[in-house]
Design an enzyme around this catalytic site. Structure first.
Site, PDB file in Angstrom:
ATOM      1  N   ARG A 237      42.269 -10.633 -88.255  1.00 45.49           N
ATOM      2  CA  ARG A 237      43.377  -9.841 -87.711  1.00 45.49           C
ATOM      3  C   ARG A 237      44.596 -10.050 -88.611  1.00 45.49           C
ATOM      4  O   ARG A 237      44.868 -11.178 -89.049  1.00 45.49           O
ATOM      5  CB  ARG A 237      43.729 -10.264 -86.287  1.00 45.49           C
ATOM      6  CG  ARG A 237      42.783  -9.757 -85.208  1.00 45.49           C
ATOM      7  CD  ARG A 237      42.856  -8.232 -84.995  1.00 45.49           C
ATOM      8  NE  ARG A 237      41.957  -7.765 -83.969  1.00 45.49           N
ATOM      9  CZ  ARG A 237      40.691  -7.366 -84.147  1.00 45.49           C
ATOM     10  NH1 ARG A 237      40.167  -7.368 -85.364  1.00 45.49           N
ATOM     11  NH2 ARG A 237      39.965  -6.937 -83.138  1.00 45.49           N
ATOM     12  N   GLU A 266      49.061  -2.639 -89.487  1.00 39.78           N
ATOM     13  CA  GLU A 266      48.039  -1.625 -89.795  1.00 39.78           C
ATOM     14  C   GLU A 266      48.033  -0.464 -88.810  1.00 39.78           C
ATOM     15  O   GLU A 266      47.547   0.630 -89.141  1.00 39.78           O
ATOM     16  CB  GLU A 266      46.651  -2.259 -89.854  1.00 39.78           C
ATOM     17  CG  GLU A 266      46.123  -2.738 -88.507  1.00 39.78           C
ATOM     18  CD  GLU A 266      44.695  -3.277 -88.586  1.00 39.78           C
ATOM     19  OE1 GLU A 266      44.405  -4.088 -89.479  1.00 39.78           O
ATOM     20  OE2 GLU A 266      43.875  -2.870 -87.737  1.00 39.78           O
ATOM     21  N   HIS A 298      40.303  -1.854 -92.461  1.00 42.23           N
ATOM     22  CA  HIS A 298      39.643  -2.345 -91.233  1.00 42.23           C
ATOM     23  C   HIS A 298      38.255  -1.711 -91.083  1.00 42.23           C
ATOM     24  O   HIS A 298      37.945  -1.096 -90.068  1.00 42.23           O
ATOM     25  CB  HIS A 298      40.514  -2.058 -90.004  1.00 42.23           C
ATOM     26  CG  HIS A 298      40.267  -3.027 -88.871  1.00 42.23           C
ATOM     27  ND1 HIS A 298      41.260  -3.567 -88.112  1.00 42.23           N
ATOM     28  CD2 HIS A 298      39.112  -3.553 -88.371  1.00 42.23           C
ATOM     29  CE1 HIS A 298      40.756  -4.370 -87.206  1.00 42.23           C
ATOM     30  NE2 HIS A 298      39.435  -4.381 -87.341  1.00 42.23           N
TER      31      HIS A 298
END
Ligand code: NAD
Length: 335
Positions: A237, A266, A298
């Site tokens: 993360r 993000e 991601h």
């Protein structure tokens, strides 16, 4: 005959819709929306019993309260991490929440190792050079992984899968986890204190969840303890890393190679095609200027196997949550 469950799916990508439809028995009617869930878009769930959400959807207390006003009684996360959900607020509102705790940890582990290999052997540069008829090898020197030391922070499902792959490369593996699970790890792995992991690792890879405790785990003080030229990989993360401190460490060559699949801010960028827009995030733009930084948006989870598992578990979770049945993937503030 009971009427089908109505589920609003936020942040839908085409592959989400495809895999959810494939996993769906009769009895669920999906309402796919491209928008992320937030205070402005909560009203799109009107008429549904539950919502299905992803990593950058906002499930803070005010958004959950807005969902409750739409009579939403359940939230199905189609991911493992749940740092974006106020579980306590959900419990208080009587909204049940479940996640997909384990879906092909190998998918993320393999992407993590792909980033290590790409950065080390400079495949991202080689790809462009050869396409440009430039066959010079200048600047492409890497190092053997065999015999080097990797430090894994977090040895749950993904950290352990990464350890098993790196064991095959002949690496020494140092691990840190407040809840050690040595039975999951290969013989070349051993638990050490975080300070030793920072001091001795040539590569450091993050596999712990984002919590108030782990927020900015990688900061100026922890970076100062690492080897000069360390490779840092984050597929976990974005908030685990203080990005500004990392940029300073790149400029001073403390970090030699950086691989990010996740980024603190993000939510404003990832999963969208912004190629015809100006990106106003100057920290992200600065990261992109470094030749030794590799960023993916991601995508570590994005395999056929993982998407199949995520969809199947999400459908099962929704059926259990919406019928009042017990669900072992349910999140409560006591967990
Ligand atoms: P997991 O729950 O199986 O393992 C997490 C491990 O981290 C546990 O062993 C826990 O004890 C440990 N941990 C907790 N706090 C820690 C700390 N401060 N320092 C070190 N270790 C700590 O989770 P997992 O399935 O292995 O997933 C790990 C993380 O990967 C998730 O939380 C999620 O954020 C991330 N993830 C990313 C992607 C992606 O596509 N990039 C996909 C799935 C998961």
């Amino acid at each position: 005959m009971t009427s089908p469950l109505q589920i609003t799916v936020y942040s839908t990508q085409p592959y989400d819709a495809d895999f959810l439809r494939q996993a769906t028995p009769s009895g669920i009617h999906w309402h796919f929306v491209g928008e992320a869930l937030n205070l402005q878009t909560a009203s799109l769930a009107a008429g549904s019993q539950a919502v299905c959400v992803f990593v950058n959807d906002d499930l803070s207390a005010p958004v959950l309260a807005a969902l409750k006003q739409q009579s939403i009684s359940a939230v199905a996360l189609r991911c493992a991490g749940f740092n974006n959900v106020d579980i306590q607020a959900a419990n208080q509102l009587g909204i049940r929440v479940a996640r997909v705790p384990a879906y092909s940890p190998e998918a993320v582990a393999e992407h993590c190792v792909a980033m290590m290999l790409c950065l080390n052997r400079k495949l991202h540069k080689a790809y462009n050079r050869v396409r440009d008829d430039n066959f010079s090898l200048q600047g492409l020197i890497g190092f053997n992984l065999a015999g080097k030391t990797v430090g894994l922070i977090g040895t749950g499902r993904i950290g352990a899968a990464t350890a098993r792959i790196l064991h095959g490369f002949g690496m020494h593996i140092l691990c840190y986890d407040p809840l050690p699970q040595p039975e999951l790890l290969p013989p070349s792995a051993r638990y050490v204190e975080l300070a030793q992991l920072y001091r001795d690792s040539d590569i450091i890879s993050l596999h712990c969840p984002l919590t108030p405790d782990s927020h900015h785990l990688i900061n100026a003080a922890s970076l100062a303890q690492m080897k000069n030229g360390v490779m840092l990989i984050n597929t976990s993360r974005g908030g685990l890393i203080d990005t500004k401190a990392v940029i300073t460490a790149l400029k001073s060559h403390k970090i030699g190679l950086l691989g990010l699949d996740v980024y603190e801010q993000e939510a404003d960028l990832f999963f969208k095609d912004l190629s015809d827009q100006m990106i106003s995030d100057e920290v992200f733009q600065r990261l992109l200027t470094f030749p030794n930084v590799l960023i993916t948006g991601h995508q570590a989870f994005l395999t056929q196997e993982a998407l199949t598992q995520i969809s199947q578990t999400t459908v099962q979770n929704l059926q259990l949550l919406c019928t009042g049945a017990a669900c072992r993937n349910e999140l409560t503030s006591r967990k």
